[in-house]
Design a protein around this motif. Sequence first.
Motif, mmCIF file in Angstrom:
data_model
loop_
_atom_site.group_PDB
_atom_site.id
_atom_site.type_symbol
_atom_site.label_atom_id
_atom_site.label_comp_id
_atom_site.label_asym_id
_atom_site.label_seq_id
_atom_site.Cartn_x
_atom_site.Cartn_y
_atom_site.Cartn_z
ATOM 1 N N ASP A 74 3.630 -27.964 12.308
ATOM 2 C CA ASP A 74 4.224 -26.641 12.531
ATOM 3 C C ASP A 74 5.042 -26.601 13.826
ATOM 4 O O ASP A 74 6.016 -25.845 13.916
ATOM 5 C CB ASP A 74 3.139 -25.562 12.582
ATOM 6 C CG ASP A 74 2.478 -25.319 11.226
ATOM 7 O OD1 ASP A 74 3.065 -25.694 10.187
ATOM 8 O OD2 ASP A 74 1.374 -24.749 11.220
ATOM 9 N N THR A 83 14.627 -30.221 5.758
ATOM 10 C CA THR A 83 13.251 -30.632 5.499
ATOM 11 C C THR A 83 12.694 -31.364 6.720
ATOM 12 O O THR A 83 13.426 -32.050 7.433
ATOM 13 C CB THR A 83 13.148 -31.569 4.279
ATOM 14 O OG1 THR A 83 13.961 -32.721 4.508
ATOM 15 C CG2 THR A 83 13.593 -30.877 3.001
ATOM 16 N N LYS A 120 7.542 -29.680 5.290
ATOM 17 C CA LYS A 120 8.085 -28.322 5.282
ATOM 18 C C LYS A 120 9.421 -28.419 4.590
ATOM 19 O O LYS A 120 10.322 -29.124 5.043
ATOM 20 C CB LYS A 120 8.239 -27.798 6.710
ATOM 21 C CG LYS A 120 8.563 -26.320 6.771
ATOM 22 C CD LYS A 120 8.441 -25.815 8.199
ATOM 23 C CE LYS A 120 8.426 -24.314 8.249
ATOM 24 N NZ LYS A 120 8.250 -23.836 9.629
ATOM 25 N N ASP A 121 9.532 -27.737 3.449
ATOM 26 C CA ASP A 121 10.733 -27.893 2.634
ATOM 27 C C ASP A 121 11.834 -26.916 3.029
ATOM 28 O O ASP A 121 11.694 -26.149 3.981
ATOM 29 C CB ASP A 121 10.390 -27.800 1.147
ATOM 30 C CG ASP A 121 9.947 -26.406 0.716
ATOM 31 O OD1 ASP A 121 10.115 -25.430 1.471
ATOM 32 O OD2 ASP A 121 9.433 -26.288 -0.416
ATOM 33 N N MET A 123 12.805 -24.229 1.795
ATOM 34 C CA MET A 123 12.490 -22.808 1.693
ATOM 35 C C MET A 123 11.375 -22.391 2.653
ATOM 36 O O MET A 123 10.898 -21.269 2.605
ATOM 37 C CB MET A 123 12.100 -22.468 0.254
ATOM 38 C CG MET A 123 13.213 -22.743 -0.745
ATOM 39 S SD MET A 123 14.804 -22.007 -0.308
ATOM 40 C CE MET A 123 14.473 -20.296 -0.575
ATOM 41 N N GLY A 124 10.936 -23.323 3.510
ATOM 42 C CA GLY A 124 9.912 -23.007 4.493
ATOM 43 C C GLY A 124 8.493 -23.169 3.982
ATOM 44 O O GLY A 124 7.547 -22.816 4.679
ATOM 45 N N GLN A 125 8.326 -23.693 2.766
ATOM 46 C CA GLN A 125 6.988 -23.920 2.221
ATOM 47 C C GLN A 125 6.359 -25.129 2.913
ATOM 48 O O GLN A 125 6.999 -26.171 3.032
ATOM 49 C CB GLN A 125 7.052 -24.163 0.711
ATOM 50 C CG GLN A 125 7.579 -22.980 -0.070
ATOM 51 C CD GLN A 125 6.629 -21.800 -0.003
ATOM 52 O OE1 GLN A 125 5.421 -21.946 -0.071
ATOM 53 N NE2 GLN A 125 7.199 -20.613 0.138
ATOM 54 N N VAL A 126 5.105 -24.993 3.335
ATOM 55 C CA VAL A 126 4.418 -26.030 4.091
ATOM 56 C C VAL A 126 3.283 -26.620 3.268
ATOM 57 O O VAL A 126 2.579 -25.903 2.560
ATOM 58 C CB VAL A 126 3.854 -25.431 5.404
ATOM 59 C CG1 VAL A 126 2.985 -26.428 6.133
ATOM 60 C CG2 VAL A 126 4.990 -24.963 6.289
ATOM 61 N N SER A 127 3.123 -27.955 3.379
ATOM 62 C CA SER A 127 1.981 -28.608 2.737
ATOM 63 C C SER A 127 1.479 -29.733 3.620
ATOM 64 O O SER A 127 2.243 -30.358 4.350
ATOM 65 C CB SER A 127 2.365 -29.149 1.356
ATOM 66 O OG SER A 127 3.256 -30.236 1.482
#
Length: 134
Positions: A74, A83, A120-121, A123-127
């Motif tokens: 983060d 990305t 973090k892609d 679109m802001g999606q985190v995994s």
Amino acid sequence: MSGKKLKYALIAVCAVLMFWFMKDAFTQPGVQDLQGNFEEVALYRNENNTGPIQRIYAVTVADTLWEQMQQYGDYMPHTKYGTTTVYFFPKGQPAPESVTPGEQNFDAQFQPQCLAVYQKDAMGQVSLVKWPFR
């Protein structure tokens, strides 16, 4: 209150606010505050400044502190529509010295040592995937 006293009071308030803002700006939490002794060993960033920016990191860590790894990811720079990928490896074991773009970001010989991958892609999606190559 006279005009002179009001002027000095406003200057004092502005000085206090400036001090508070400066202190706050220089004491933000960061990677150095995390447990785990994180050390960046490899970095790739494409030179495309007009399109999606791709960042790939290889980082060593002293322990499998999943939440700390999530926070580390983060804290890494991210650009809108770009990305950010962070691979975590145990400290003291083989880790890649370079990372590259594409399907495979580092030599396959290091895959068994990979503890986790943070992504973090665009679109802001985190995994955070633990043991991604097992």
